[in-house]
Write an enzyme that holds these catalytic residues in place. Structure first.
Site, PDB file in Angstrom:
ATOM      1  N   CYS A  53       9.928 -38.850 -33.368  1.00 62.23           N
ATOM      2  CA  CYS A  53      11.070 -39.403 -33.008  1.00 62.23           C
ATOM      3  C   CYS A  53      11.837 -38.188 -32.505  1.00 62.23           C
ATOM      4  O   CYS A  53      12.763 -38.443 -31.378  1.00 62.23           O
ATOM      5  CB  CYS A  53      11.882 -40.160 -33.708  1.00 62.23           C
ATOM      6  SG  CYS A  53      10.682 -41.350 -34.750  1.00 62.23           S
ATOM      7  N   HIS A 188      18.692 -40.887 -31.467  1.00 66.51           N
ATOM      8  CA  HIS A 188      17.385 -41.628 -31.497  1.00 66.51           C
ATOM      9  C   HIS A 188      17.755 -42.972 -32.008  1.00 66.51           C
ATOM     10  O   HIS A 188      18.704 -43.068 -33.085  1.00 66.51           O
ATOM     11  CB  HIS A 188      16.641 -40.901 -32.468  1.00 66.51           C
ATOM     12  CG  HIS A 188      15.395 -41.878 -33.021  1.00 66.51           C
ATOM     13  ND1 HIS A 188      14.548 -42.436 -32.234  1.00 66.51           N
ATOM     14  CD2 HIS A 188      14.881 -41.936 -34.266  1.00 66.51           C
ATOM     15  CE1 HIS A 188      13.824 -43.215 -33.076  1.00 66.51           C
ATOM     16  NE2 HIS A 188      13.769 -42.909 -34.616  1.00 66.51           N
ATOM     17  N   ASN A 219      12.822 -49.371 -32.389  1.00 64.90           N
ATOM     18  CA  ASN A 219      12.474 -47.968 -32.487  1.00 64.90           C
ATOM     19  C   ASN A 219      11.454 -47.739 -31.965  1.00 64.90           C
ATOM     20  O   ASN A 219      10.353 -47.952 -32.462  1.00 64.90           O
ATOM     21  CB  ASN A 219      12.456 -47.787 -34.275  1.00 64.90           C
ATOM     22  CG  ASN A 219      12.205 -46.219 -34.365  1.00 64.90           C
ATOM     23  OD1 ASN A 219      11.901 -45.615 -33.492  1.00 64.90           O
ATOM     24  ND2 ASN A 219      12.519 -45.767 -35.726  1.00 64.90           N
TER      25      ASN A 219
END
Length: 263
Positions: A53, A188, A219
């Site tokens: 990420c 993020h 996500n």
């Protein structure tokens, strides 16, 4: 192609392509050389990085340093994931949140600084809190089937909230700005509660736009920061040329943060 068009350059001008991904289905070759041919940047240096990420923010750092050093005039940074391929649909800790997506940016020379110093690092002691369930060797030797990603949600939550706010503050200090100078905060998109908790710790003013794309995109790991950035610009929520703090964090555990001037 959209990023290259927005940058106003030809693909042949791209000297390097960096793809941040953990879901490319081939151990080798990397995805970047294949992309180079597809977009007409056939001779560009091209490689993938695996920082989960935080990968896109890592890629921006590498591209910025290449341009500053004169190694290339332009670099293309791509964050892309297809996490649906590595998600266990029966795992209540991950199935509802992991998603697919892609975003890209061109980094090039400028008369004024547009990418601030990066604050980055890793904490390998906690490698197992977001990880592939089994190694490829285990999969082969034990016939375990297709590997998927597992996550220790509470551990990740505590690390992100209490560990990443100080990193974000250090990135602001390194860039010589304060939260009052920001137009946007683009973290993020891991979890809405994490985003809100970090914003509270940073004491962001009400007029700072906070990306909360997780509500609609999920996500998307390395793709989440560029996806959120593009939406803020496209929908006019953040001004072009404004200052944004971007922050990536995740498996590794890895993290990277920098202040950028929005394209």
């Amino acid at each position: 192609r959209g990023a290259i068009e927005m940058a106003g350059i030809d693909p042949e001008q791209i000297g390097c392509i960096i793809i941040a991904t953990v879901s490319h289905p081939y151990q080798t070759p990397a995805a970047a050389p294949l992309l180079a041919v597809r977009i007409g940047a056939d001779t560009a240096a091209a490689f993938d990085i695996s920082a989960a990420c935080a990968g896109y923010c890592h890629g921006i750092t590498l591209a910025s340093d290449m341009v500053r050093a004169g190694t290339v005039d332009y670099a293309l940074v791509v964050g892309v994931e297809r996490l649906s391929d590595f998600t266990d649909p029966t795992d209540r800790g991950t199935a509802f949140i992991f998603a697919d997506g892609a975003g890209a940016a061109v980094v090039g020379k400028s008369d004024t600084e547009g990418i601030g110093p990066t604050i980055w690092g890793s904490d390998g002691k906690h490698w197992d809190v977001i990880a592939q369930r089994d190694s490829w060797i285990d999969v082969r030797e034990q016939d375990l089937g297709w590997p998927t990603i597992v996550m220790q949600g509470q551990t990740v939550f505590r690390w992100a909230v209490w560990g990443m706010a100080p990193v974000a503050k250090r990135a602001l200090d390194a860039a010589g700005v304060t939260v009052d100078d920001l137009d946007a905060f683009i973290p993020h998109q891991a979890n809405m509660r994490i985003i809100d908790a970090m914003a509270k710790q940073l004491k962001l003013p009400e007029d700072v736009v906070i990306a909360r794309d997780i509500e609609t995109t999920g996500n998307t790991s390395a793709a989440s920061v560029p996806l959120a950035t593009e939406r803020l610009l496209r929908e006019g929520e953040a001004p072009r040329g404004g200052l944004a703090l971007q922050l990536g964090f995740g498996a590794g555990l890895s993290y990277a943060a920098q202040v950028i001037r929005l394209p």
